[in-house]
Design an enzyme around this catalytic site. Structure first.
Site, PDB file in Angstrom:
ATOM      1  N   ILE A  98       0.901  -1.179   0.092  1.00 30.13           N
ATOM      2  CA  ILE A  98      -0.092  -0.052  -0.098  1.00 30.13           C
ATOM      3  C   ILE A  98       0.885   1.268  -0.152  1.00 30.13           C
ATOM      4  CG2 ILE A  98      -2.256  -0.893   0.859  1.00 30.13           C
ATOM      5  CD1 ILE A  98      -1.029   0.054   3.790  1.00 30.13           C
TER       6      ILE A  98
ATOM      7  N   PHE B  34      10.937  -4.493   9.183  1.00 33.96           N
ATOM      8  CA  PHE B  34      10.930  -3.434  10.501  1.00 33.96           C
ATOM      9  C   PHE B  34       9.518  -3.272  10.934  1.00 33.96           C
ATOM     10  CE2 PHE B  34      15.285  -2.516   9.472  1.00 33.96           C
ATOM     11  CZ  PHE B  34      16.028  -2.849  10.437  1.00 33.96           C
TER      12      PHE B  34
ATOM     13  N   HIS C 100       7.987 -11.753   4.983  1.00 32.75           N
ATOM     14  CA  HIS C 100       7.654 -11.331   3.583  1.00 32.75           C
ATOM     15  C   HIS C 100       8.866 -10.746   2.745  1.00 32.75           C
ATOM     16  CE1 HIS C 100       7.614  -7.689   6.230  1.00 32.75           C
ATOM     17  NE2 HIS C 100       7.799  -6.882   5.254  1.00 32.75           N
TER      18      HIS C 100
HETATM   19  P1  AMP Z   1       8.960  -3.927   6.404  1.00 32.40           P
HETATM   20  O1  AMP Z   1       8.172  -4.863   7.725  1.00 32.40           O
HETATM   21  O2  AMP Z   1       9.715  -2.920   6.795  1.00 32.40           O
HETATM   22  O3  AMP Z   1       9.370  -4.986   5.471  1.00 32.40           O
HETATM   23  O4  AMP Z   1       7.608  -3.304   5.499  1.00 32.40           O
HETATM   24  C1  AMP Z   1       6.203  -3.798   5.577  1.00 32.40           C
HETATM   25  C2  AMP Z   1       5.648  -3.377   4.332  1.00 32.40           C
HETATM   26  O5  AMP Z   1       4.249  -3.797   4.470  1.00 32.40           O
HETATM   27  C3  AMP Z   1       5.630  -1.867   4.039  1.00 32.40           C
HETATM   28  O6  AMP Z   1       6.148  -1.565   2.928  1.00 32.40           O
HETATM   29  C4  AMP Z   1       4.115  -1.286   4.171  1.00 32.40           C
HETATM   30  O7  AMP Z   1       3.954  -0.240   3.178  1.00 32.40           O
HETATM   31  C5  AMP Z   1       3.492  -2.691   3.763  1.00 32.40           C
HETATM   32  N1  AMP Z   1       2.057  -2.784   4.396  1.00 32.40           N
HETATM   33  C6  AMP Z   1       1.641  -2.586   5.554  1.00 32.40           C
HETATM   34  N2  AMP Z   1       0.181  -2.870   5.731  1.00 32.40           N
HETATM   35  C7  AMP Z   1      -0.073  -3.242   4.453  1.00 32.40           C
HETATM   36  C8  AMP Z   1      -1.386  -3.767   3.913  1.00 32.40           C
HETATM   37  N3  AMP Z   1      -2.407  -3.750   4.693  1.00 32.40           N
HETATM   38  N4  AMP Z   1      -1.506  -3.958   2.725  1.00 32.40           N
HETATM   39  C9  AMP Z   1      -0.338  -4.103   1.836  1.00 32.40           C
HETATM   40  N5  AMP Z   1       0.961  -3.458   2.385  1.00 32.40           N
HETATM   41  C10 AMP Z   1       0.872  -3.498   3.358  1.00 32.40           C
END
Ligand code: AMP
Ligand code: ZN
Length: 135
Positions: free
Chosen positions: A36, A93, A99
């Site tokens: 998102i 983080f 993921h």
């Molecule tokens: P990180 O944990 O730092 O690898 O980043 C987590 C990623 O998940 C970030 O880029 C967020 O923008 C993304 N994110 C968080 N919530 C959602 C959601 N509901 N749908 C899609 N992406 C998400």
């Protein structure tokens, strides 16, 4: 509701369909959907449906399958977004559910979360559809 769901984990909620996502692909064990806050349009997340905190806690086969799904999706995403390269990031983080980030790139140095910007749901839906057409 799957018994393995972590009730307060946002990616578990996406995996079980409790909250919506712009889905790109899915199989029994993994789901791919658009971030998102994309670094670039087409920025995709690939997650195991099972909750583990980091990809390095997956078993050898699941770890391989997660990367295999990334390999399989990279071509269709690159084509749909007309990107020059595909970048891969594992960070974690923000969301403590394993993921992989798969990010279309056009220039060196683009692979930075300081460039991430919130996207509109309707734009994400349109891009996910464009990618699905390339699968
Ligand atoms: P990180 O944990 O730092 O690898 O980043 C987590 C990623 O998940 C970030 O880029 C967020 O923008 C993304 N994110 C968080 N919530 C959602 C959601 N509901 N749908 C899609 N992406 C998400
Ligand atoms: Zn989870």
């Amino acid at each position: 509701m799957g018994n393995d769901d972590m009730d307060d984990c946002i990616f578990c909620m996406i995996a079980s369909g409790k909250i919506p996502c712009a889905k790109v692909a899915e199989d029994d064990s993994f789901i791919a959907f658009l971030d998102i806050n994309p670094i670039n349009p087409g920025h995709t997340l690939i997650i195991p449906k099972k909750h583990v905190e980091t990809v390095f806690e997956l078993g050898k086969e699941e770890f391989g399958s997660l990367f295999e799904m990334s390999r399989r999706l990279s071509g269709p995403i690159q084509k749909a977004m007309a990107a020059k390269k595909m970048g891969v990031v594992i960070e974690g983080f923000l969301v403590p559910h394993a993921h992989i980030h798969l990010v279309p790139l056009n220039h060196g140095g683009e692979l930075s979360f300081s460039r991430a910007k919130k996207a509109e749901a309707k734009d994400l839906a349109m891009i996910a559809e464009r990618i699905r057409q390339q699968l």
